[in-house]
Design a protein around this motif. Structure first.
Motif, mmCIF file in Angstrom:
data_model
loop_
_atom_site.group_PDB
_atom_site.id
_atom_site.type_symbol
_atom_site.label_atom_id
_atom_site.label_comp_id
_atom_site.label_asym_id
_atom_site.label_seq_id
_atom_site.Cartn_x
_atom_site.Cartn_y
_atom_site.Cartn_z
ATOM 1 N N UNK A 29 0.822 -1.217 0.000
ATOM 2 C CA UNK A 29 0.000 0.000 0.000
ATOM 3 C C UNK A 29 0.853 1.262 0.000
ATOM 4 N N UNK A 30 2.081 1.150 0.464
ATOM 5 C CA UNK A 30 2.968 2.318 0.432
ATOM 6 C C UNK A 30 3.611 2.493 -0.930
ATOM 7 N N UNK A 31 3.427 1.535 -1.832
ATOM 8 C CA UNK A 31 3.969 1.633 -3.173
ATOM 9 C C UNK A 31 5.267 0.885 -3.373
ATOM 10 N N UNK A 32 5.724 0.176 -2.365
ATOM 11 C CA UNK A 32 6.950 -0.603 -2.478
ATOM 12 C C UNK A 32 6.621 -2.045 -2.867
ATOM 13 N N UNK A 33 7.651 -2.776 -3.246
ATOM 14 C CA UNK A 33 7.492 -4.177 -3.600
ATOM 15 C C UNK A 33 7.146 -4.996 -2.356
ATOM 16 N N UNK A 34 6.259 -5.951 -2.522
ATOM 17 C CA UNK A 34 5.889 -6.817 -1.411
ATOM 18 C C UNK A 34 7.015 -7.714 -0.934
ATOM 19 N N UNK A 35 8.058 -7.827 -1.753
ATOM 20 C CA UNK A 35 9.196 -8.681 -1.380
ATOM 21 C C UNK A 35 10.016 -8.106 -0.233
ATOM 22 N N UNK A 36 9.726 -6.877 0.169
ATOM 23 C CA UNK A 36 10.411 -6.311 1.328
ATOM 24 C C UNK A 36 10.132 -7.116 2.596
ATOM 25 N N UNK A 37 9.092 -7.941 2.580
ATOM 26 C CA UNK A 37 8.783 -8.742 3.765
ATOM 27 C C UNK A 37 9.924 -9.682 4.123
ATOM 28 N N UNK A 38 10.777 -10.013 3.167
ATOM 29 C CA UNK A 38 11.902 -10.913 3.452
ATOM 30 C C UNK A 38 12.843 -10.338 4.504
ATOM 31 N N UNK A 39 12.895 -9.021 4.625
ATOM 32 C CA UNK A 39 13.751 -8.417 5.646
ATOM 33 C C UNK A 39 13.234 -8.716 7.055
ATOM 34 N N UNK A 40 11.952 -9.012 7.167
ATOM 35 C CA UNK A 40 11.389 -9.348 8.475
ATOM 36 C C UNK A 40 11.928 -10.674 9.002
ATOM 37 N N UNK A 60 3.658 5.697 -3.209
ATOM 38 C CA UNK A 60 2.199 5.864 -3.242
ATOM 39 C C UNK A 60 1.782 7.179 -2.595
ATOM 40 N N UNK A 61 2.431 7.550 -1.513
ATOM 41 C CA UNK A 61 2.103 8.788 -0.817
ATOM 42 C C UNK A 61 2.598 9.986 -1.614
ATOM 43 N N UNK A 62 3.788 9.892 -2.190
ATOM 44 C CA UNK A 62 4.328 10.996 -2.983
ATOM 45 C C UNK A 62 3.483 11.270 -4.221
ATOM 46 N N UNK A 63 2.922 10.226 -4.841
ATOM 47 C CA UNK A 63 2.056 10.413 -6.016
ATOM 48 C C UNK A 63 0.794 11.161 -5.646
ATOM 49 N N UNK A 64 0.253 10.909 -4.475
ATOM 50 C CA UNK A 64 -0.984 11.569 -4.036
ATOM 51 C C UNK A 64 -0.708 13.049 -3.777
ATOM 52 N N UNK A 65 0.441 13.377 -3.222
ATOM 53 C CA UNK A 65 0.769 14.771 -2.901
ATOM 54 C C UNK A 65 0.957 15.609 -4.161
ATOM 55 N N UNK A 66 1.394 14.993 -5.252
ATOM 56 C CA UNK A 66 1.641 15.747 -6.478
ATOM 57 C C UNK A 66 0.372 15.985 -7.157
#
Length: 66
Positions: A29-40, A60-66
């Motif tokens: 939802x933040x706009x990053x790849x879901x594969x970041x979960x591997x760091x957990x 995702x947040x930066x796109x909304x602000x623009x």
């Protein structure tokens, strides 16, 4: 004793999957790849990546602000 060990592993796997699902949803939802979960899954890296992720730009947040 062997059958109890199998149940413990099964419960552990189900619990882990139940914890990973919301983690992946939040990351996506933040706009990053879901594969970041591997760091957990890596003990010290997960603590570092929480801080990196908290202060990184969120596409995702930066796109909304623009």
């Amino acid at each position: 004793m062997g059958a109890m060990n199998i149940w413990a592993w099964l419960i552990g796997i189900v619990f882990t999957l139940a914890m990973l699902y919301p983690y992946v949803r939040i990351i996506r939802r933040t706009g990053h790849s879901g594969w970041w979960f591997l760091t957990m899954l890596v003990p010290v890296v997960n603590l570092i990546m929480i801080w990196v992720f908290a202060f990184a730009k969120w596409p995702a947040v930066d796109r909304v602000k623009q």
